[in-house]
Scaffold this active site. Structure first.
Site, short mmCIF file in Angstrom:
data_model
loop_
_atom_site.label_atom_id
_atom_site.label_comp_id
_atom_site.label_asym_id
_atom_site.label_seq_id
_atom_site.Cartn_x
_atom_site.Cartn_y
_atom_site.Cartn_z
N SER A 1 21.24 4.66 24.91
CA SER A 1 21.15 5.38 23.48
C SER A 1 20.23 4.56 23.22
CB SER A 1 22.34 5.57 24.08
OG SER A 1 22.24 6.58 21.91
N GLY B 1 15.33 14.27 27.91
CA GLY B 1 16.96 13.30 28.48
C GLY B 1 17.74 14.90 28.92
N HIS C 1 14.63 5.51 27.52
CA HIS C 1 13.34 5.96 27.44
C HIS C 1 11.95 5.59 28.13
CE1 HIS C 1 14.45 5.97 23.24
NE2 HIS C 1 14.47 7.12 23.11
N MET D 1 12.69 9.30 18.32
CA MET D 1 13.27 8.89 17.16
C MET D 1 13.26 7.55 17.09
SD MET D 1 14.68 11.38 15.15
CE MET D 1 16.61 11.10 15.44
N HIS E 1 14.26 2.48 24.75
CA HIS E 1 14.92 1.09 25.88
C HIS E 1 14.62 1.91 26.84
CE1 HIS E 1 17.87 5.34 26.12
NE2 HIS E 1 17.77 5.23 24.73
N GLU E 2 15.81 1.24 27.44
CA GLU E 2 14.97 1.23 29.00
C GLU E 2 15.15 2.88 30.04
OE1 GLU E 2 16.99 -1.44 32.96
OE2 GLU E 2 17.78 -1.61 31.20
#
Ligand code: PAF
Length: 265
Positions: A168, A130, A18, A11, A15-16
């Site tokens: 997150s 995740g 992902h 969405m 960030h790292e």
């Protein structure tokens, strides 16, 4: 064998965590398609969709750093051409009733509906999710199996900062001092798991202690639950495996995390 397509749904605000999921997906797939869609159907009326960080351009450049990535970023009219009120819904009973499902009514129907649509749009061979969103992953596995989606679901371990804080998109809302405090969530999970490992089976007490620790650190806990990792129902004395799930507000930011303990079944 043909090309294996891997799929990561997001969405925005990559960030790292992902990016490490994408790298991990590449182990299982030849190309990785990443969808970016801020799903209005899973956001509650009291949750502000407009304040959700829109970072599509930055996300796209992070993705093209790897040539085997494709970005799929549909807009709301493409995903919901007839609006939300007429949209067919996918409801996964039971698993969606507890934890975040209890605090965010309708949230998991929105998640299961959009993920089933995205699965059909993208036609991937495998999809990765995740483990930080433990309940979401369980619901998607059940949905894919119940609705016979020809796709393999793979759970990816939670990516953590050095402090233990689960990565997150929402961490971006935290001030530096809140970020330090946020690491207490993982410490509390570790402590609770250690108590279970040592044989403590008073789940109510453990849950109360977890909530108290978080409250003392400045959180407003939503829940601190000990559950069966398969059914997600509250643990009972017959259980040998556990998942400890937590959701807590730090200021106005809602953070979630979990940890598992698997015994001999
Ligand atoms: O975990 C998320 O980011 C979302 O719930 C998902 C799976 C992309 C569905 O909108």
């Amino acid at each position: 064998p043909g090309t294996t397509i891997g799929f990561l749904t997001t969405m925005e605000n990559l960030h790292e965590g992902h990016l490490s999921i994408i790298t991990e997906t590449k182990v299982h797939a030849d190309i990785v398609i990443c969808s970016i869609f801020v799903n209005p159907m899973q956001v509650g009326a009291n949750e502000d969709l407009d304040s959700y960080p829109r970072t599509l351009e930055a996300d796209a450049s992070a993705l093209v750093a790897h040539v085997w990535n494709l970005l799929f970023a549909p807009n709301a009219n493409e995903v919901y051409p007839n609006g939300l009120s007429e949209q067919t819904r996918v409801d996964v009973p039971k698993l969606g009733d507890y934890h975040c499902g209890a605090s965010r009514p309708g949230h998991f129907v929105g998640v299961a509906t959009v993920v089933s649509k995205l699965f059909n749009m993208v036609q991937a061979d495998i999809a990765v999710f995740g483990e930080k969103d433990f309940q979401q992953l369980a619901i998607i596995r059940k949905m894919a199996s119940d609705l016979c989606f020809p796709i393999e679901i793979i759970g990816i371990p939670t990516s953590r900062e050095k402090s233990g804080l689960a990565r997150s998109s929402r961490n971006g809302y935290l001030s530096p001092s809140e970020k330090n405090t946020a690491a207490i969530i993982y410490q509390t999970l570790l402590k609770t798991r250690a108590a279970l490992e040592a044989g403590e089976r008073d789940f109510k007490l453990l849950s109360k202690q977890g909530n108290k620790t978080l409250e003392a650190a400045g959180f407003k806990p939503d829940y601190f639950n000990i559950a069966n990792p398969k059914t997600l129902a509250p643990s009972d004395e017959n259980d040998k495996s556990f998942v400890i799930l937590v959701a807590a507000y730090l200021g106005s930011t809602r953070l979630i995390d979990n940890i598992t303990l698997f015994g001999d079944e």
